[in-house]
Design a protein around this motif. Structure first.
Motif, PDB file in Angstrom:
ATOM      1  N   LEU A   1       9.086   0.714  -4.918  1.00 50.33           N
ATOM      2  CA  LEU A   1      10.282   0.647  -5.768  1.00 50.33           C
ATOM      3  C   LEU A   1      10.921   2.025  -5.924  1.00 50.33           C
ATOM      4  CD1 LEU A   1       9.347  -1.850  -8.629  1.00 50.33           C
ATOM      5  CD2 LEU A   1      11.242  -2.051  -7.011  1.00 50.33           C
ATOM      6  N   VAL A   2      10.059   3.046  -6.169  1.00 57.53           N
ATOM      7  CA  VAL A   2      10.582   4.402  -6.353  1.00 57.53           C
ATOM      8  C   VAL A   2      11.239   4.888  -5.059  1.00 57.53           C
ATOM      9  CG1 VAL A   2       9.950   6.810  -6.783  1.00 57.53           C
ATOM     10  CG2 VAL A   2       8.912   4.988  -8.144  1.00 57.53           C
ATOM     11  N   LEU A   3      10.521   4.730  -3.936  1.00 53.34           N
ATOM     12  CA  LEU A   3      11.050   5.209  -2.651  1.00 53.34           C
ATOM     13  C   LEU A   3      12.359   4.496  -2.290  1.00 53.34           C
ATOM     14  CD1 LEU A   3       7.806   5.418  -0.460  1.00 53.34           C
ATOM     15  CD2 LEU A   3       9.140   7.336  -1.363  1.00 53.34           C
ATOM     16  N   SER A   4      12.392   3.164  -2.492  1.00 47.49           N
ATOM     17  CA  SER A   4      13.597   2.423  -2.107  1.00 47.49           C
ATOM     18  C   SER A   4      14.774   2.821  -2.983  1.00 47.49           C
ATOM     19  CB  SER A   4      13.351   0.916  -2.176  1.00 47.49           C
ATOM     20  OG  SER A   4      13.094   0.517  -3.501  1.00 47.49           O
ATOM     21  N   SER A   5      14.506   3.138  -4.257  1.00 42.13           N
ATOM     22  CA  SER A   5      15.590   3.577  -5.136  1.00 42.13           C
ATOM     23  C   SER A   5      16.122   4.923  -4.695  1.00 42.13           C
ATOM     24  CB  SER A   5      15.106   3.685  -6.586  1.00 42.13           C
ATOM     25  OG  SER A   5      14.436   2.518  -6.962  1.00 42.13           O
ATOM     26  N   VAL A   6      15.190   5.833  -4.350  1.00 43.81           N
ATOM     27  CA  VAL A   6      15.613   7.169  -3.933  1.00 43.81           C
ATOM     28  C   VAL A   6      16.437   7.087  -2.647  1.00 43.81           C
ATOM     29  CG1 VAL A   6      14.816   9.412  -3.088  1.00 43.81           C
ATOM     30  CG2 VAL A   6      13.679   8.346  -5.043  1.00 43.81           C
TER      31      VAL A   6
ATOM     32  N   LEU B   1      13.954  -1.752   1.087  1.00 43.93           N
ATOM     33  CA  LEU B   1      12.583  -2.205   0.782  1.00 43.93           C
ATOM     34  C   LEU B   1      11.697  -2.097   2.022  1.00 43.93           C
ATOM     35  CD1 LEU B   1      12.783  -5.403  -1.493  1.00 43.93           C
ATOM     36  CD2 LEU B   1      11.825  -3.159  -2.049  1.00 43.93           C
ATOM     37  N   SER B   2      12.240  -2.451   3.195  1.00 46.81           N
ATOM     38  CA  SER B   2      11.461  -2.373   4.432  1.00 46.81           C
ATOM     39  C   SER B   2      11.033  -0.948   4.723  1.00 46.81           C
ATOM     40  CB  SER B   2      12.280  -2.895   5.620  1.00 46.81           C
ATOM     41  OG  SER B   2      12.585  -4.247   5.463  1.00 46.81           O
ATOM     42  N   LEU B   3      11.991  -0.025   4.669  1.00 51.71           N
ATOM     43  CA  LEU B   3      11.685   1.377   4.954  1.00 51.71           C
ATOM     44  C   LEU B   3      10.667   1.924   3.956  1.00 51.71           C
ATOM     45  CD1 LEU B   3      15.293   2.705   5.698  1.00 51.71           C
ATOM     46  CD2 LEU B   3      13.470   2.251   7.355  1.00 51.71           C
ATOM     47  N   ALA B   4      10.879   1.598   2.674  1.00 49.16           N
ATOM     48  CA  ALA B   4       9.995   2.115   1.629  1.00 49.16           C
ATOM     49  C   ALA B   4       8.593   1.528   1.765  1.00 49.16           C
ATOM     50  CB  ALA B   4      10.582   1.797   0.254  1.00 49.16           C
ATOM     51  N   ALA B   5       8.502   0.220   2.057  1.00 43.45           N
ATOM     52  CA  ALA B   5       7.190  -0.430   2.167  1.00 43.45           C
ATOM     53  C   ALA B   5       6.427   0.098   3.377  1.00 43.45           C
ATOM     54  CB  ALA B   5       7.360  -1.943   2.255  1.00 43.45           C
ATOM     55  N   LEU B   6       7.145   0.359   4.462  1.00 43.32           N
ATOM     56  CA  LEU B   6       6.486   0.910   5.649  1.00 43.32           C
ATOM     57  C   LEU B   6       5.917   2.293   5.344  1.00 43.32           C
ATOM     58  CD1 LEU B   6       5.888   0.377   8.640  1.00 43.32           C
ATOM     59  CD2 LEU B   6       7.991   1.600   9.187  1.00 43.32           C
ATOM     60  N   THR B   7       6.699   3.107   4.630  1.00 41.46           N
ATOM     61  CA  THR B   7       6.228   4.434   4.218  1.00 41.46           C
ATOM     62  C   THR B   7       5.015   4.307   3.299  1.00 41.46           C
ATOM     63  OG1 THR B   7       8.531   5.166   4.287  1.00 41.46           O
ATOM     64  CG2 THR B   7       6.961   6.629   3.205  1.00 41.46           C
ATOM     65  N   ALA B   8       5.083   3.366   2.359  1.00 43.66           N
ATOM     66  CA  ALA B   8       3.967   3.173   1.427  1.00 43.66           C
ATOM     67  C   ALA B   8       2.721   2.705   2.168  1.00 43.66           C
ATOM     68  CB  ALA B   8       4.358   2.164   0.351  1.00 43.66           C
ATOM     69  N   SER B   9       2.902   1.823   3.162  1.00 45.05           N
ATOM     70  CA  SER B   9       1.762   1.315   3.927  1.00 45.05           C
ATOM     71  C   SER B   9       1.081   2.445   4.700  1.00 45.05           C
ATOM     72  CB  SER B   9       2.238   0.233   4.893  1.00 45.05           C
ATOM     73  OG  SER B   9       1.193  -0.169   5.753  1.00 45.05           O
ATOM     74  N   LEU B  10       1.882   3.311   5.309  1.00 47.95           N
ATOM     75  CA  LEU B  10       1.328   4.368   6.157  1.00 47.95           C
ATOM     76  C   LEU B  10       0.808   5.551   5.342  1.00 47.95           C
ATOM     77  CD1 LEU B  10       3.977   4.384   9.026  1.00 47.95           C
ATOM     78  CD2 LEU B  10       1.528   3.970   9.315  1.00 47.95           C
ATOM     79  N   PHE B  11       1.601   5.995   4.363  1.00 48.26           N
ATOM     80  CA  PHE B  11       1.303   7.266   3.698  1.00 48.26           C
ATOM     81  C   PHE B  11       1.080   7.120   2.194  1.00 48.26           C
ATOM     82  CE2 PHE B  11       4.323   8.065   7.246  1.00 48.26           C
ATOM     83  CZ  PHE B  11       3.406   8.621   8.124  1.00 48.26           C
ATOM     84  N   GLY B  12       1.070   5.865   1.687  1.00 45.35           N
ATOM     85  CA  GLY B  12       0.993   5.635   0.240  1.00 45.35           C
ATOM     86  C   GLY B  12      -0.196   6.299  -0.414  1.00 45.35           C
ATOM     87  N   ALA B  13      -1.372   6.138   0.202  1.00 41.42           N
ATOM     88  CA  ALA B  13      -2.581   6.698  -0.400  1.00 41.42           C
ATOM     89  C   ALA B  13      -2.440   8.215  -0.556  1.00 41.42           C
ATOM     90  CB  ALA B  13      -3.792   6.365   0.474  1.00 41.42           C
ATOM     91  N   ARG B  14      -1.881   8.864   0.474  1.00 43.04           N
ATOM     92  CA  ARG B  14      -1.705  10.322   0.418  1.00 43.04           C
ATOM     93  C   ARG B  14      -0.668  10.717  -0.627  1.00 43.04           C
ATOM     94  NH1 ARG B  14      -2.183  11.744   6.823  1.00 43.04           N
ATOM     95  NH2 ARG B  14      -3.532   9.943   7.039  1.00 43.04           N
ATOM     96  N   ILE B  15       0.448   9.964  -0.667  1.00 44.35           N
ATOM     97  CA  ILE B  15       1.516  10.291  -1.620  1.00 44.35           C
ATOM     98  C   ILE B  15       1.003  10.133  -3.051  1.00 44.35           C
ATOM     99  CG2 ILE B  15       3.802   9.631  -2.471  1.00 44.35           C
ATOM    100  CD1 ILE B  15       4.446   8.679   0.399  1.00 44.35           C
TER     101      ILE B  15
END
Ligand SMILES: [Zn+2]
Length: 252
Positions: free
Chosen positions: A197-202, A229-243
């Motif tokens: 949600l945060v990433l997609s808003s930004v 939402l797609s772009l943000a979810a893909l980022t969260a899936s790949l790098f979410g734990a690190r972020i």
């Protein structure tokens, strides 16, 4: 070796995703009939179905009637290939690679369909919720986190949409967005839902500012929310734990 295999697999699956992107919004079967040119009906042969190579060899035109073939086809194939390779670099030869690759494929299809049709089909998002929960029951983030994620993801967007509707009398958020974020929660868990949600808003705000600047005050939004939402979810899936680890670290 594994990277090369995954790249080739990505190209082949990207080719299949193109079929889904074309047919799902048209309520056509993705299995049958074989692909043909929408202009002249030319039935594609195996030699016309080789990812990238066929498009390049034909100069982006139908072998039968020379009608232009959408640039979307090679783009989706290349993007899928790159995303597959990046997944392997992030997750390595881990079983988690399987659900995350499937998740990425769903996101690619939803991105492309929403971009073109402003639509997030239920036939993708609803089974996506079920499949996401099934994988999460066996693998991270675990069933409880996934259930909370699906409920929270769907619930938050539903509330925002409902509040916006009550306030403005206009439909702000489509039901497709609600089901899509529920699906994202089912695959990734509730923490990733917040991050998404945060990433997609930004990203949405950044693109909005650019659009407004370019169009000189034109507020009309060019891109549907499902693409963000797609772009943000893909980022969260790949790098979410690190972020998330980095963010928590800021406060310790
Ligand atoms: Zn043709």
């Amino acid at each position: 070796m594994a990277l090369a295999a995954l790249a080739i697999l990505g190209l082949a699956i990207g080719s299949f995703l193109n079929v889904c992107i074309h047919r799902v919004p048209r309520h056509a079967s993705i299995a049958h009939p074989p692909s043909s040119c929408p202009h002249c009906g030319y039935r594609l042969r195996w030699i016309d179905n080789i990812p990238i190579a066929s498009y390049a060899a034909l100069g982006g035109r139908c072998r039968g009637c020379r009608a232009p073939i959408s640039i979307r086809y090679p783009i989706v194939e290349i993007v899928t290939m790159v995303i597959f390779v990046v997944h392997y670099l992030v997750f390595g030869p881990d079983i988690l690679l399987v659900p995350r690759l499937l998740f990425a494929c769903i996101l690619i299809v939803l991105f492309a369909i929403d971009l073109e049709h402003h639509l997030l089909p239920n036939v993708i998002t609803l089974p996506g919720i079920v499949v996401g929960l099934a994988f999460s029951a066996m693998l991270p983030p675990g069933l409880v986190d996934a259930l909370i994620g699906a409920a929270a993801g769907g619930g938050i967007l539903w509330l925002i949409g409902e509040a916006y509707y009550r306030y403005s009398g206009q439909e702000g958020m489509g039901g497709g967005d609600v089901k899509m974020l529920a699906m994202i929660g089912a695959f990734l868990g509730w923490q990733a839902v917040i991050l998404t949600l945060v990433l997609s808003s930004v990203v949405g705000a950044l693109v909005g500012v650019i659009v407004i600047a370019v169009q000189r005050g034109g507020m009309k939004y060019a891109l549907p929310y499902g693409t963000f939402l797609s772009l943000a979810a893909l980022t969260a899936s790949l790098f979410g734990a690190r972020i998330i680890a980095w963010y928590i670290g800021l406060y310790q």
